[in-house]
Design a protein around this motif. Sequence first.
Motif, PDB file in Angstrom:
ATOM      1  N   LEU A   1       1.014  -1.153   0.043  1.00 59.66           N
ATOM      2  CA  LEU A   1       0.042  -0.070   0.200  1.00 59.66           C
ATOM      3  C   LEU A   1       0.842   1.250  -0.010  1.00 59.66           C
ATOM      4  N   ALA A   2       2.075   1.301   0.790  1.00 54.91           N
ATOM      5  CA  ALA A   2       2.916   2.392   0.817  1.00 54.91           C
ATOM      6  C   ALA A   2       3.533   2.729  -0.624  1.00 54.91           C
ATOM      7  N   GLY A   3       3.882   1.601  -1.179  1.00 53.55           N
ATOM      8  CA  GLY A   3       4.304   1.684  -2.588  1.00 53.55           C
ATOM      9  C   GLY A   3       3.335   2.347  -3.667  1.00 53.55           C
ATOM     10  N   GLU A   4       2.319   2.153  -3.568  1.00 50.05           N
ATOM     11  CA  GLU A   4       1.106   2.638  -4.353  1.00 50.05           C
ATOM     12  C   GLU A   4       0.791   3.989  -3.810  1.00 50.05           C
ATOM     13  N   ALA A   5       1.088   4.209  -2.689  1.00 49.52           N
ATOM     14  CA  ALA A   5       0.794   5.890  -2.274  1.00 49.52           C
ATOM     15  C   ALA A   5       1.925   6.547  -2.668  1.00 49.52           C
ATOM     16  N   ILE A   6       3.077   5.959  -2.511  1.00 50.47           N
ATOM     17  CA  ILE A   6       4.236   6.792  -2.827  1.00 50.47           C
ATOM     18  C   ILE A   6       4.090   7.336  -4.601  1.00 50.47           C
ATOM     19  N   ALA A   7       3.933   5.963  -5.314  1.00 48.09           N
ATOM     20  CA  ALA A   7       3.731   6.367  -6.785  1.00 48.09           C
ATOM     21  C   ALA A   7       2.750   7.346  -7.087  1.00 48.09           C
ATOM     22  N   TYR A   8       1.570   7.498  -6.527  1.00 41.54           N
ATOM     23  CA  TYR A   8       0.692   8.319  -6.671  1.00 41.54           C
ATOM     24  C   TYR A   8       1.218   9.752  -6.340  1.00 41.54           C
ATOM     25  N   MET A   9       1.790  10.038  -5.116  1.00 44.07           N
ATOM     26  CA  MET A   9       2.471  11.345  -4.953  1.00 44.07           C
ATOM     27  C   MET A   9       3.580  11.780  -5.699  1.00 44.07           C
ATOM     28  N   ASP A  10       4.445  10.650  -6.098  1.00 45.81           N
ATOM     29  CA  ASP A  10       5.269  11.101  -7.048  1.00 45.81           C
ATOM     30  C   ASP A  10       4.911  11.579  -8.428  1.00 45.81           C
ATOM     31  N   THR A  11       3.746  11.150  -8.838  1.00 42.36           N
ATOM     32  CA  THR A  11       3.011  11.446 -10.060  1.00 42.36           C
ATOM     33  C   THR A  11       2.399  13.066  -9.864  1.00 42.36           C
ATOM     34  N   HIS A  12       1.826  13.073  -8.871  1.00 39.62           N
ATOM     35  CA  HIS A  12       1.214  14.527  -8.424  1.00 39.62           C
ATOM     36  C   HIS A  12       1.882  15.555  -7.786  1.00 39.62           C
ATOM     37  N   ASN A  13       3.436  15.240  -7.978  1.00 43.64           N
ATOM     38  CA  ASN A  13       4.047  16.377  -7.239  1.00 43.64           C
ATOM     39  C   ASN A  13       5.331  16.729  -8.115  1.00 43.64           C
ATOM     40  N   GLU A  14       6.048  17.749  -8.167  1.00 44.15           N
ATOM     41  CA  GLU A  14       7.222  18.023  -9.134  1.00 44.15           C
ATOM     42  C   GLU A  14       8.425  17.182  -8.333  1.00 44.15           C
ATOM     43  N   VAL A  15       8.833  16.121  -9.062  1.00 43.06           N
ATOM     44  CA  VAL A  15      10.131  15.619  -8.337  1.00 43.06           C
ATOM     45  C   VAL A  15      11.384  15.824  -8.765  1.00 43.06           C
ATOM     46  N   ALA A  16      12.315  16.310  -8.171  1.00 44.56           N
ATOM     47  CA  ALA A  16      13.539  16.733  -8.681  1.00 44.56           C
ATOM     48  C   ALA A  16      14.389  15.423  -9.549  1.00 44.56           C
ATOM     49  N   ALA A  17      14.878  15.940 -10.903  1.00 41.59           N
ATOM     50  CA  ALA A  17      15.494  15.155 -11.840  1.00 41.59           C
ATOM     51  C   ALA A  17      16.825  14.681 -10.946  1.00 41.59           C
ATOM     52  N   ALA A  18      17.331  13.693 -11.546  1.00 43.52           N
ATOM     53  CA  ALA A  18      18.689  13.142 -11.282  1.00 43.52           C
ATOM     54  C   ALA A  18      19.701  14.332 -11.038  1.00 43.52           C
ATOM     55  N   ASP A  19      19.763  15.085 -12.155  1.00 43.84           N
ATOM     56  CA  ASP A  19      20.818  16.204 -12.299  1.00 43.84           C
ATOM     57  C   ASP A  19      20.589  17.538 -11.620  1.00 43.84           C
ATOM     58  N   ASP A  20      19.248  17.593 -10.964  1.00 42.93           N
ATOM     59  CA  ASP A  20      18.710  18.694  -9.989  1.00 42.93           C
ATOM     60  C   ASP A  20      19.715  18.874  -9.017  1.00 42.93           C
ATOM     61  N   PRO A  21      20.207  20.137  -8.593  1.00 45.46           N
ATOM     62  CA  PRO A  21      20.916  20.424  -7.522  1.00 45.46           C
ATOM     63  C   PRO A  21      20.636  19.731  -6.274  1.00 45.46           C
ATOM     64  N   TYR A  22      19.185  19.788  -6.202  1.00 46.81           N
ATOM     65  CA  TYR A  22      18.459  19.254  -4.811  1.00 46.81           C
ATOM     66  C   TYR A  22      18.736  17.754  -4.589  1.00 46.81           C
ATOM     67  N   MET A  23      18.429  17.147  -6.062  1.00 40.56           N
ATOM     68  CA  MET A  23      18.621  15.725  -5.767  1.00 40.56           C
ATOM     69  C   MET A  23      20.209  15.206  -6.019  1.00 40.56           C
ATOM     70  N   VAL A  24      21.030  15.862  -6.670  1.00 38.23           N
ATOM     71  CA  VAL A  24      22.430  15.812  -6.402  1.00 38.23           C
ATOM     72  C   VAL A  24      22.973  15.912  -4.995  1.00 38.23           C
ATOM     73  N   ARG A  25      22.662  16.742  -4.398  1.00 35.47           N
ATOM     74  CA  ARG A  25      23.008  16.918  -2.899  1.00 35.47           C
ATOM     75  C   ARG A  25      22.465  15.769  -2.101  1.00 35.47           C
ATOM     76  N   LEU A  26      21.134  15.426  -2.167  1.00 28.17           N
ATOM     77  CA  LEU A  26      20.597  14.137  -1.517  1.00 28.17           C
ATOM     78  C   LEU A  26      21.315  12.995  -1.717  1.00 28.17           C
ATOM     79  N   THR A  27      21.531  12.519  -3.151  1.00 25.00           N
ATOM     80  CA  THR A  27      22.267  11.480  -3.421  1.00 25.00           C
ATOM     81  C   THR A  27      23.780  11.349  -3.029  1.00 25.00           C
ATOM     82  N   LYS A  28      24.345  12.580  -2.736  1.00 26.48           N
ATOM     83  CA  LYS A  28      25.674  12.685  -2.331  1.00 26.48           C
ATOM     84  C   LYS A  28      25.916  12.271  -0.727  1.00 26.48           C
TER      85      LYS A  28
END
Length: 253
Positions: free
Chosen positions: A42-69
Amino acid sequence: MSLLLTSASNASAQLKLNKKAIGAVDKGVKAATFSDADAAKLAGEAIAYMDTHNEVAAADDPYMVRLTKLFSKHQNEGGLKLNFKVYKVKDINAFACADGSVRVFSSLMDIMTDEELLGIIGHEIGHVANKDTRDAIRDAYKTAALTDAAASQSGAVNSLSESQLGGFCTALLGTKFSRKQESEADDYSYNFMKQHGYNVTALASAFNKFAEMEKEAGDNRSKSEKMLSSHPESADRAAKVLEKAKKDGLAKL
């Protein structure tokens, strides 16, 4: 799902969900029959829904680069398989789900240092490790009265439709953890920081930032912020972390 702190009083909430209530009827899901696998599904389904309905930072976005690091080496923390993404929204928050999904809001990243962010996400991971998020999923499923299958003799947990997911996410976001659960998640984060050689007092400084925000907001806190009043006071949480750090000889300026 664990929500740490909502936005300050003058920041409008941006996380997008279907606010239409589906109803609050207990459909008979029993704790004894609701497994970790059910919660993860159920959590996976909820996350997929929210990922679709919100702006998710791309892999090369500075926010995502920082979090990945920061977190690439923690994807299997404590035996949990974790995945991380950034929501580019105005809310100051982070949450984790029973499937190991961790979502960090860009506005939270704007005000936290790297080690403060490590402490906050360590807290969220603690809720997953302590099974708090599993129980929250179960309770949200019951509260939202999502499907008749929940009342079947088998107690099977069915996948949710698009219309049901909005109500489920709303119910999930409305879940409150007890003060005991919050304190235990703080302890998990402290030990996570200590184990990996991070500055444990960064967790205290993060809580102190929240305390300042709470003080500034005063009685003007939003409904969603007041909903999270089960959290121990941020200043008290900071003091507890510093006390432990002093006992462990880890207190730093």
